[in-house]
Enzyme design. Sequence first.
Site, mmCIF file in Angstrom:
data_model
loop_
_atom_site.group_PDB
_atom_site.id
_atom_site.type_symbol
_atom_site.label_atom_id
_atom_site.label_comp_id
_atom_site.label_asym_id
_atom_site.label_seq_id
_atom_site.Cartn_x
_atom_site.Cartn_y
_atom_site.Cartn_z
ATOM 1 N N TRP A 132 10.693 55.089 182.429
ATOM 2 C CA TRP A 132 11.032 54.973 183.840
ATOM 3 C C TRP A 132 12.499 54.619 184.087
ATOM 4 C CZ3 TRP A 132 13.006 50.260 183.441
ATOM 5 C CH2 TRP A 132 12.491 49.433 182.448
ATOM 6 N N ASN A 133 13.263 54.248 183.066
ATOM 7 C CA ASN A 133 14.579 53.666 183.377
ATOM 8 C C ASN A 133 15.607 54.689 183.875
ATOM 9 O OD1 ASN A 133 14.727 54.702 180.782
ATOM 10 N ND2 ASN A 133 16.040 53.085 179.998
ATOM 11 N N LYS A 156 4.353 63.844 180.014
ATOM 12 C CA LYS A 156 3.714 62.625 180.507
ATOM 13 C C LYS A 156 4.819 61.613 180.778
ATOM 14 C CE LYS A 156 2.050 58.299 179.616
ATOM 15 N NZ LYS A 156 2.369 57.843 180.978
ATOM 16 N N HIS A 157 5.059 61.347 182.041
ATOM 17 C CA HIS A 157 6.112 60.405 182.399
ATOM 18 C C HIS A 157 5.513 59.003 182.512
ATOM 19 C CE1 HIS A 157 10.083 59.397 183.557
ATOM 20 N NE2 HIS A 157 10.426 60.608 183.960
ATOM 21 N N GLY A 208 11.102 55.214 174.691
ATOM 22 C CA GLY A 208 10.424 54.027 175.217
ATOM 23 C C GLY A 208 10.472 52.886 174.232
ATOM 24 N N SER A 209 9.433 52.086 174.235
ATOM 25 C CA SER A 209 9.404 50.882 173.407
ATOM 26 C C SER A 209 9.037 51.196 171.954
ATOM 27 C CB SER A 209 8.397 49.898 173.990
ATOM 28 O OG SER A 209 7.113 50.482 173.963
ATOM 29 N N GLU A 230 13.244 57.885 170.577
ATOM 30 C CA GLU A 230 14.441 57.192 171.074
ATOM 31 C C GLU A 230 13.930 55.873 171.642
ATOM 32 O OE1 GLU A 230 16.856 55.509 172.853
ATOM 33 O OE2 GLU A 230 16.967 57.003 174.469
ATOM 34 N N LEU A 231 14.160 54.801 170.897
ATOM 35 C CA LEU A 231 13.521 53.524 171.234
ATOM 36 C C LEU A 231 14.555 52.517 171.738
ATOM 37 C CD1 LEU A 231 11.086 53.577 168.186
ATOM 38 C CD2 LEU A 231 10.762 54.561 170.460
ATOM 39 N N CYS A 264 18.612 51.500 177.180
ATOM 40 C CA CYS A 264 18.455 51.289 175.739
ATOM 41 C C CYS A 264 19.808 51.025 175.098
ATOM 42 C CB CYS A 264 17.769 52.480 175.108
ATOM 43 S SG CYS A 264 18.481 54.052 175.598
ATOM 44 N N GLU A 361 15.246 42.702 171.868
ATOM 45 C CA GLU A 361 15.958 43.362 172.960
ATOM 46 C C GLU A 361 15.578 42.680 174.273
ATOM 47 O OE1 GLU A 361 14.517 47.355 173.861
ATOM 48 O OE2 GLU A 361 16.510 47.905 174.576
#
Length: 456
Positions: A132-133, A156-157, A208-209, A230-231, A264, A361
């Site tokens: 969502w960022n 899938k968002h 995401g996470s 991409e975390l 991120c 983080e």
Amino acid sequence: MSTYVTANPTTGVTDREFPGLADNEIDGLAARSLEAFESWRRTQVAERAAILSRTADLYEQRADELASTITTEMGKPAKEAAGEVQLAADIYRWYADHGPDLLVSEELDPQGAESSIVQTAPIGPLLGVMPWNYPYYQVARFAAPNLLAGNTIVLKHASICAASSALMAEILHDAGVPQDVYANVYASSDQVAELLAHPAIRGVSLTGSEGAGAAVAKVAAENLKKSVLELGGSDPFILLDSADMARTTTIAARARLSNAGQACNSPKRFIVLDELYDDFVQGLVEKFEATTVGDPGDSSTRMGPLSSISARDTVADQVKTAVDQGATLRTGGAALDRDGAFFQPTVLTDITPDMDAYAEEIFGPVAMVYKVSSADEAVALANDVEFGLSGSVWSTDTAKAEEVADRLEVGMAYVNEHGTTLPGLPFGGVKRSGYGRELGRWGLGEFVNTKLRRTA
Ligand code: NDP
């Protein structure tokens, strides 16, 4: 069936509900994506590029609507939202302009045969799981190269971005992407696993996470499918010297507080040589305290709310734990006394390796400042986390800064800037920040078949 519920983080009030994907729709969805792939892959590259170009035009034409949707949905200040819409448009246009040349077959030395050619072929339906960022940018950097390459997409968002994800699908379809070539779905985590295990789906890209990345990568591995992750990151900003501390702290504050600190690749750890430390901390605190926090729709607002009440509470817990464990709170440290997911710009110092904050983080407007006595110590501290997304080194001595930047264990090392993202530059990390690359020619190379055709 899971329902996506969106809430406006500025008010905390639940906004809209979106019916989720039904379990019995999964098989048909994957099958249609595969069927659509068979014709999409045979569509001329020039036609696919023209569709991406139209997508970029539509992003620009509908910029206000796109920007206000994310301002409502995840609290991005209006000016930043407009910037994100333009970046997404630039990405679609970059792949439209440069992508076709990158897909041209390469002729190798035939070495005794009549010909030896390497083709770049699409691999099939892909699943995208996005956060969502940066709702538009995250999707653009996955969708643009893969649609150009001839892959199809099931997207899938994040559930809090249900309206912006629907808008993106509408724009792609209006630009000419066939319905089943790009399908927006409101799926649960279990349904993501089921989709990824489906034989029609050939790969997955997730931003995401770490937890979401590990869960999805596990299913991909069990089914022998390619994944790109991409975390998170806890990026270092190393300050070796400064000719203008007011400017340096302005840049540092702006970089950390952009998107309410929810990036991120935001600089999260400021690592400062001891002779500059006091001035830097003082300057950063002043800039943080001068930042206008408020309604993201108001043009004078510099920082809006966090994306959700739960995101705000997570940051508040992390800051409280840091202080309980002995960190010094220089400014901020609490939620704003008003409705919504607002948190004060916060500066922490005196963080030691035994504290949770040292290793984790913090996805919010929180800067951690460390004091070191040498460039060597700065590098050791910068690399002493499990993340490795990006990092920056700041100095008037460019050669020295480049030498330090080369020692950072990151996917993106910057000198005298932090986090510049352009469509043609690679984006991605090492260590627990993930693997694979997005954007530029590298983003186009992740989900393709590098196919040899040799004719004797
Ligand atoms: P998540 O990783 O939970 O969400 C990102 C995406 O992954 C969403 O679409 C989410 O869906 C989906 N997802 C979550 N768990 C699974 C799963 N097990 N299987 C399949 N899909 C899954 O991020 P959060 O919103 O919870 O943010 C938490 C932290 O993640 C942040 O504090 C930050 O550290 C990191 N993060 C990093 C980002 C980056 O840019 N690298 C972006 C966002 C977050 P749903 O929304 O439906 O749960």
